[in-house]
Each structure stands twice: as structure tokens, then as C-alpha cells.
Design a protein around this motif. Structure first.
Motif, PDB file in Angstrom:
ATOM      1  N   GLY A 214     -26.199  70.068 -41.052  1.00 21.90           N
ATOM      2  CA  GLY A 214     -25.775  68.681 -41.229  1.00 21.90           C
ATOM      3  C   GLY A 214     -25.476  68.375 -42.689  1.00 21.90           C
ATOM      4  N   CYS A 215     -25.075  67.139 -42.939  1.00 19.97           N
ATOM      5  CA  CYS A 215     -24.711  66.756 -44.308  1.00 19.97           C
ATOM      6  C   CYS A 215     -24.881  65.250 -44.469  1.00 19.97           C
ATOM      7  N   ASN A 216     -25.417  64.837 -45.627  1.00 17.53           N
ATOM      8  CA  ASN A 216     -25.598  63.405 -45.904  1.00 17.53           C
ATOM      9  C   ASN A 216     -24.584  62.900 -46.911  1.00 17.53           C
ATOM     10  N   ASN A 217     -23.612  63.717 -47.288  1.00 18.88           N
ATOM     11  CA  ASN A 217     -22.765  63.352 -48.423  1.00 18.88           C
ATOM     12  C   ASN A 217     -21.589  62.437 -48.095  1.00 18.88           C
ATOM     13  N   PHE A 218     -21.067  62.547 -46.911  1.00 18.69           N
ATOM     14  CA  PHE A 218     -19.944  61.682 -46.510  1.00 18.69           C
ATOM     15  C   PHE A 218     -18.806  61.660 -47.522  1.00 18.69           C
ATOM     16  N   CYS A 219     -18.347  62.823 -47.953  1.00 16.03           N
ATOM     17  CA  CYS A 219     -17.124  62.869 -48.763  1.00 16.03           C
ATOM     18  C   CYS A 219     -16.058  62.150 -47.930  1.00 16.03           C
ATOM     19  N   THR A 220     -15.183  61.401 -48.585  1.00 16.41           N
ATOM     20  CA  THR A 220     -14.365  60.446 -47.821  1.00 16.41           C
ATOM     21  C   THR A 220     -13.309  61.102 -46.926  1.00 16.41           C
ATOM     22  N   TYR A 221     -13.081  62.422 -47.112  1.00 15.38           N
ATOM     23  CA  TYR A 221     -12.070  63.114 -46.290  1.00 15.38           C
ATOM     24  C   TYR A 221     -12.693  63.883 -45.135  1.00 15.38           C
ATOM     25  N   CYS A 222     -14.028  63.964 -45.061  1.00 10.36           N
ATOM     26  CA  CYS A 222     -14.667  65.026 -44.275  1.00 10.36           C
ATOM     27  C   CYS A 222     -15.347  64.543 -42.994  1.00 10.36           C
ATOM     28  N   VAL A 223     -15.162  65.304 -41.918  1.00  7.94           N
ATOM     29  CA  VAL A 223     -15.749  64.924 -40.621  1.00  7.94           C
ATOM     30  C   VAL A 223     -17.145  65.514 -40.393  1.00  7.94           C
ATOM     31  N   VAL A 224     -17.542  66.453 -41.264  1.00  9.86           N
ATOM     32  CA  VAL A 224     -18.791  67.182 -40.995  1.00  9.86           C
ATOM     33  C   VAL A 224     -20.006  66.278 -40.729  1.00  9.86           C
ATOM     34  N   PRO A 225     -20.271  65.269 -41.571  1.00 12.50           N
ATOM     35  CA  PRO A 225     -21.467  64.454 -41.312  1.00 12.50           C
ATOM     36  C   PRO A 225     -21.424  63.752 -39.948  1.00 12.50           C
ATOM     37  N   TYR A 226     -20.212  63.437 -39.481  1.00 13.00           N
ATOM     38  CA  TYR A 226     -20.092  62.747 -38.189  1.00 13.00           C
ATOM     39  C   TYR A 226     -20.311  63.721 -37.031  1.00 13.00           C
TER      40      TYR A 226
ATOM     41  N   SER B 200     -22.506  75.375 -51.963  1.00 10.02           N
ATOM     42  CA  SER B 200     -23.178  74.564 -52.970  1.00 10.02           C
ATOM     43  C   SER B 200     -22.333  73.350 -53.318  1.00 10.02           C
ATOM     44  N   HIS B 201     -22.979  72.221 -53.466  1.00 18.40           N
ATOM     45  CA  HIS B 201     -22.279  71.024 -53.948  1.00 18.40           C
ATOM     46  C   HIS B 201     -22.559  70.919 -55.448  1.00 18.40           C
ATOM     47  N   PRO B 202     -21.511  70.775 -56.288  1.00 19.61           N
ATOM     48  CA  PRO B 202     -21.740  70.755 -57.739  1.00 19.61           C
ATOM     49  C   PRO B 202     -22.781  69.719 -58.183  1.00 19.61           C
TER      50      PRO B 202
ATOM     51  N   GLY C 251     -15.481  60.636 -53.211  1.00 21.66           N
ATOM     52  CA  GLY C 251     -16.912  60.369 -53.027  1.00 21.66           C
ATOM     53  C   GLY C 251     -17.768  61.584 -53.309  1.00 21.66           C
ATOM     54  N   ARG C 252     -17.414  62.335 -54.367  1.00 21.55           N
ATOM     55  CA  ARG C 252     -18.143  63.581 -54.639  1.00 21.55           C
ATOM     56  C   ARG C 252     -19.203  63.430 -55.747  1.00 21.55           C
ATOM     57  N   TYR C 253     -19.170  62.380 -56.522  1.00 19.02           N
ATOM     58  CA  TYR C 253     -20.210  62.091 -57.513  1.00 19.02           C
ATOM     59  C   TYR C 253     -20.393  63.127 -58.621  1.00 19.02           C
TER      60      TYR C 253
ATOM     61  N   GLY D 130     -25.751  76.700 -45.222  1.00 17.87           N
ATOM     62  CA  GLY D 130     -25.943  75.258 -45.045  1.00 17.87           C
ATOM     63  C   GLY D 130     -24.718  74.560 -45.590  1.00 17.87           C
ATOM     64  N   GLN D 131     -24.445  73.342 -45.124  1.00 15.56           N
ATOM     65  CA  GLN D 131     -23.290  72.606 -45.661  1.00 15.56           C
ATOM     66  C   GLN D 131     -23.505  72.296 -47.126  1.00 15.56           C
ATOM     67  N   ASN D 132     -24.753  72.101 -47.505  1.00 14.33           N
ATOM     68  CA  ASN D 132     -25.074  71.812 -48.891  1.00 14.33           C
ATOM     69  C   ASN D 132     -26.435  72.426 -49.184  1.00 14.33           C
TER      70      ASN D 132
HETATM   71 FE1  SF4 Z   1     -20.626  67.314 -46.644  1.00 10.99          FE
HETATM   72 FE2  SF4 Z   1     -19.155  69.311 -47.672  1.00 10.99          FE
HETATM   73 FE3  SF4 Z   1     -18.054  67.602 -45.948  1.00 10.99          FE
HETATM   74 FE4  SF4 Z   1     -18.684  66.757 -48.378  1.00 10.99          FE
HETATM   75  S1  SF4 Z   1     -17.150  68.365 -47.856  1.00 10.99           S
HETATM   76  S2  SF4 Z   1     -19.138  65.675 -46.457  1.00 10.99           S
HETATM   77  S3  SF4 Z   1     -20.532  67.923 -48.796  1.00 10.99           S
HETATM   78  S4  SF4 Z   1     -19.716  69.017 -45.536  1.00 10.99           S
END
Ligand code: SF4
Ligand code: SAH
Length: 429
Positions: free
Chosen positions: A143-155, A224-226, A263-265, A187-189
């Protein structure tokens, strides 16, 4: 990650008497494990699925299932699209596969299961190595808590959940007992591993624990997320002997405006600082990345900043993508969408620049000696074996199958874009 999910399914289905086959005509059960990260992946899944319609007509007892992100997204709606489907199950329900298959077999009725669970049980399914393989994946969090604005993974894969450190260690010990020499922690992150487990001090602790397991010679991790790549994780590249000198660190863009809208911070400066720290601790580290071109609002100037960042870092390898709009993500509502033509042009520029950099980085290895973990015969030539350097580059060289699974020193004689050519120096343990 999807590859590992598929391995877990194969393991579970083995317990129910199913064996894998390379011949789809012979199959009694077909499961499509799908990805919907970009539209292209989604279209591919639909066209593969479409081909099964005829098979099912010829062989009515054939069970056809669909899993993964696309299944999670569409759920029961899939039956309308592909009425010959028997089973739709989502990303949190792999552990229930035997039960679902038994249900389809016994009742002949359709099953759909896309519920999310707080504790993802499938994380703990041990997929044992097959066909003499020497590397394995181990999921450490999902899973992922980051919710990058383009990404469906957290959903589609839900919120972050880390596995208990001891469960991961036990799994790696079991893999080592079965001859595995290299593990990739998934892991996603992965950097935020441990944040959801009480009393666990995080990913660097996990790396050190796994680094001490007998029989395991190489450890890798992704992704890894930077923003979460801490100093203590970076130091592990110097402190944990078995940790390989490679990091996949997706930057996505070199423009601070775009990174912010994604939304990558972090900023491009933060990213370059991390790269400098990594190279200081581990001068030979290979760095690979992901870049998205044509994110909404990306101007020529923004794009040029991505090119500038690539010139500064000189990645060893890069996955680059055209921005693909995904339903339900925040970026759908962003203005100034970039045309497909411009995305295509930018992708081309990024890819040819990267080819130049990859070749340059690979050529720097010519004349040197690399430790290569041998995987088996080369794809193209039976007189050759192939393996990987610690920096994750493929090396082909003359050798016999009995060195598979061993780490041998190989002198690099020629560098290509996708592989290296070498000569065995002498064999060791
Ligand atoms: Fe999470 Fe990676 Fe998607 Fe960002 S790009 S929401 S870090 S899975
Ligand atoms: N969790 C990882 C990557 C997950 S997806 C991370 O944060 O780095 C793998 C890659 O797919 C991403 O790094 C990104 O470059 C790309 N990607 C994700 N969503 C996308 C989209 N909507 N369009 C284009 N590329 C996308």
C-alpha cells in the motif's frame, strides 16, 4: 510487485493440485494479474483477456480469473465486459484464492472479492523458489499513503501496512534454506517501512537484520521515495556488506513546479543532495530512476529542468513514461494538459539522452573486475552464462552451468546498452 503476487498465486494453487504450463491451450485455469498504473497496461490486459473468449467456448470447464489493480478498480463490472470470466479478485485477497477457486469448481458460479482488509494476509505467503532460481522477492510492506496526484496505487492497493520484522526475517531464513542467495525487499515506499509497526525503528533496522542472515549474499530493495530516504538508510550502503550498490530512486521530474504539483514533497535540489550523499557514502553506487513527461502544466522550461537534472545525475538506467491520466486521481482536474504529440517528443528526448548516459556509465566499467552472481545460461548462447553485478548490470561470459548460484570475479571486456561482456577471472566460493 505484480510478479511477486503472481508467484504467491502459483504457490497457493500448487497446494490445490495445479501446475504451471507454458501452453495456454493446455490450461484448466488462467488468471490475469493486472496493472492499471498507466492506460497502456490496462489496454494490454483487455486484449489478452479478449483472446480467452474462444478458449472458453472450446473448453467450458476452463476457469478464467482476473486479479490485481484493474480487478480491484472494476470489481463485478468486469463480468459485463467479459461475461466468460469466473473470478474477479482484488489486491488484498490473494490469500483467499484456494477457497475462491474451490467455490467456482464446486458450484460453477462466479466469485467477486475486492474488499480491503486492515491486515493484508497475503503478505505472509511464502513463494518458494522454482527452477533453480537464486533470487526471490520478499514483500515488506504494502500500500501507499503518499497520494502523488497522478497515481492510482493508494486507491487500488490501500494504505501502507508494514509486516512484522520477525516475520520477514523468518521468511528470508526459509528462502536461504531453499538455496536463495539474493533477496529483493519490496514495497511501494520501502523507506517508510516500520511506521505502522509498534516498536520497530524502521527500514535501516530491517536492512541490518536481513544483512545478517546466513546464506543470503545479496540484498536489494525497491522502491524508495526521495523524501523518505533518511541518512541512516543511506549509511547502510557502507555498513551492510550484503546490501548491493544500487538504488532505484524515482525523481519523476526535474522542475520544482511540477514536483510540487505531483505532490511529491521534495525539490530538485533535495534530490541532488540525496544523490551526492549516496555517492559520498558509496562512490560506485548505481542510481536508476523513473521520469514522467508531459504532466499537466509542464512547460518547455519545466521539461528542460528535467533534462538538466538528468545531465547532472547521469543515471545508470531510467524508466520514462508519458503522463497517463488515471480516473479518480487529483491530476485529472489540473489545467493545461500537454498534448500527446508533445509528450511523445519529450519522451524521445529523455530516452535518447538516457541511452547516452547508460552507455557512458556501463563503459566506465570496462577493464575492471566485477563480482558477478551467476544465474544460469545466457538467453542467446548456450556456451555463455549470465549473471549480475552488484550494481544490477547483466554480464554475459563463457562459463559452465556448474557455477550457477556462485559469485565469481569477471573482467569486463565490453559494455553495451543493455548488458556487459566479460571473462571469468577465477572462481571463488
Ligand atoms: Fe505512492 Fe509511488 Fe504512487 Fe506516489 S508514485 S502514490 S509514492 S505508489
Ligand atoms: N511507488 C513507486 C512507484 C510506483 S509506480 C514510487 O513512488 O516511486 C511506478 C512508476 O510509474 C512511477 O514511479 C511513475 O513514474 C509511473 N507512473 C505512475 N503513475 C503514472 C501515471 N499516471 N502516468 C505515467 N506514469 C505513471
Amino acid at each position: 510487485m505484480n510478479v511477486h503476487d503472481s508467484e504467491q498465486m502459483v504457490e497457493l494453487l500448487g497446494g490445490q493440485g495445479y501446475k504451471t504450463t507454458d501452453d495456454v491451450e493446455k490450461a484448466d485455469l488462467i488468471i490475469f494479474n493486472t496493472c492499471s498504473i498507466r492506460e497502456k497496461a490496462e489496454q494490454k490486459a483487455y486484449s489478452e483477456l479478449g483472446r480467452c473468449r474462444k478458449l472458453k467456448l472450446r473448453k467450458p470447464h476452463l476457469i478464467i480469473g482476473i486479479s490485481g489493480c484493474l480487478a480491484q478498480q472494476l470489481g463485478a463490472k468486469f463480468f459485463k465486459r467479459a461475461p466468460y470470466l469466473d473470478l474477479v479478485f482484488g489486491t488484498h485477497n490473494i490469500h483467499r484464492l484456494p477457497e475462491m477457486i474451490s467455490h467456482v469448481e464446486a458450484a460453477g458460479s462466479r466469485v467477486v472479492e475486492t474488499s480491503f482488509h486492515d491486515s493484508v494476509r497475503s503478505l505472509g505467503i511464502l513463494a518458494l523458489p522454482r527452477n533453480g532460481s537464486i533470487s526471490a522477492y520478499v514483500t515488506v510492506m504494502q500500500g501507499c499513503n503518499n497520494f502523488c496526484t497522478y497515481c492510482v496505487v493508494p486507491y487500488l492497493r490501500g494504505r501502507e501496512e508494514s509486516r512484522k520484522l520477525q516475520d520477514i526475517v523468518n521468511e528470508v531464513v526459509a528462502l536461504a534454506d531453499h538455496g536463495i542467495k539474493e533477496v529483493t525487499l519490496l514495497g511501494q515506499n520501502v523507506n517508510s517501512y516500520g511506521e505502522t509497526v509498534n516498536g520497530c525503528s524502521g527500514f535501516s533496522t530491517l536492512l541490518k537484520e536481513v544483512g545478517g542472515i546466513e546464506g543470503i549474499k545479496r540484498i536489494r530493495f525497491t522502491t524508495s521515495h526521495p523524501k523518505d530516504l533518511s541518512e541512516d538508510i543511506i549509511r547502510c550502503f557502507a555498513e551492510v556488506d550484503d546490501l548491493c550498490e544500487h538504488i532505484h530512486l524515482p525523481v519523476q521530474s526535474g522542475s520544482d513546479n511540477v514536483i510540487k504539483k505531483m505532490g511529491r514533497y521534495y525539490t530538485s535540489g533535495d534530490y541532488l543532495d540525496k544523490v551526492a550523499e549516496l555517492r559520498e557514502v558509496c562512490p560506485d553506487i548505481s542510481i536508476t530512476s523513473d521520469i514522467i513527461v508531459g504532466f499537466p502544466g509542464e512547460t518547455e522550461e519545466d521539461f528542460q529542468k528535467t533534462v538538466d537534472l538528468m545531465e547532472k545525475v547521469r543515471f545508470d538506467g531510467l524508466f520514462s513514461f508519458k503522463y497517463s491520466e488515471r480516473d479518480g486521481t487529483a491530476a485529472v482536474k489540473f489545467d493545461n494538459k500537454v498534448s500527446e504529440d508533445v509528450k511523445g517528443e519529450r519522451l524521445q528526448i529523455v530516452q535518447s539522452l538516457q541511452e547516452k548516459h547508460t552507455l557512458e556509465r556501463n563503459r566506465a566499467l570496462e577493464g575492471g573486475v566485477e563480482d558477478v552472481l551467476v544465474e544460469g545460461f545466457s538467453k542467446n548462447c548456450r556456451d555463455d552464462v549470465m549473471g549480475r553485478t552488484r550494481s544490477n548490470k547483466i554480464v554475459n561470459f563463457k562459463g559452465s552451468a556448474d557455477i550457477a548460484g556462485k559469485t565469481v570475479p569477471v573482467k569486463i571486456t565490453k559494455a553495451y546498452l543493455h548488458s556487459l561482456r566479460g571473462e571469468l577471472v577465477w572462481a571463488k566460493g
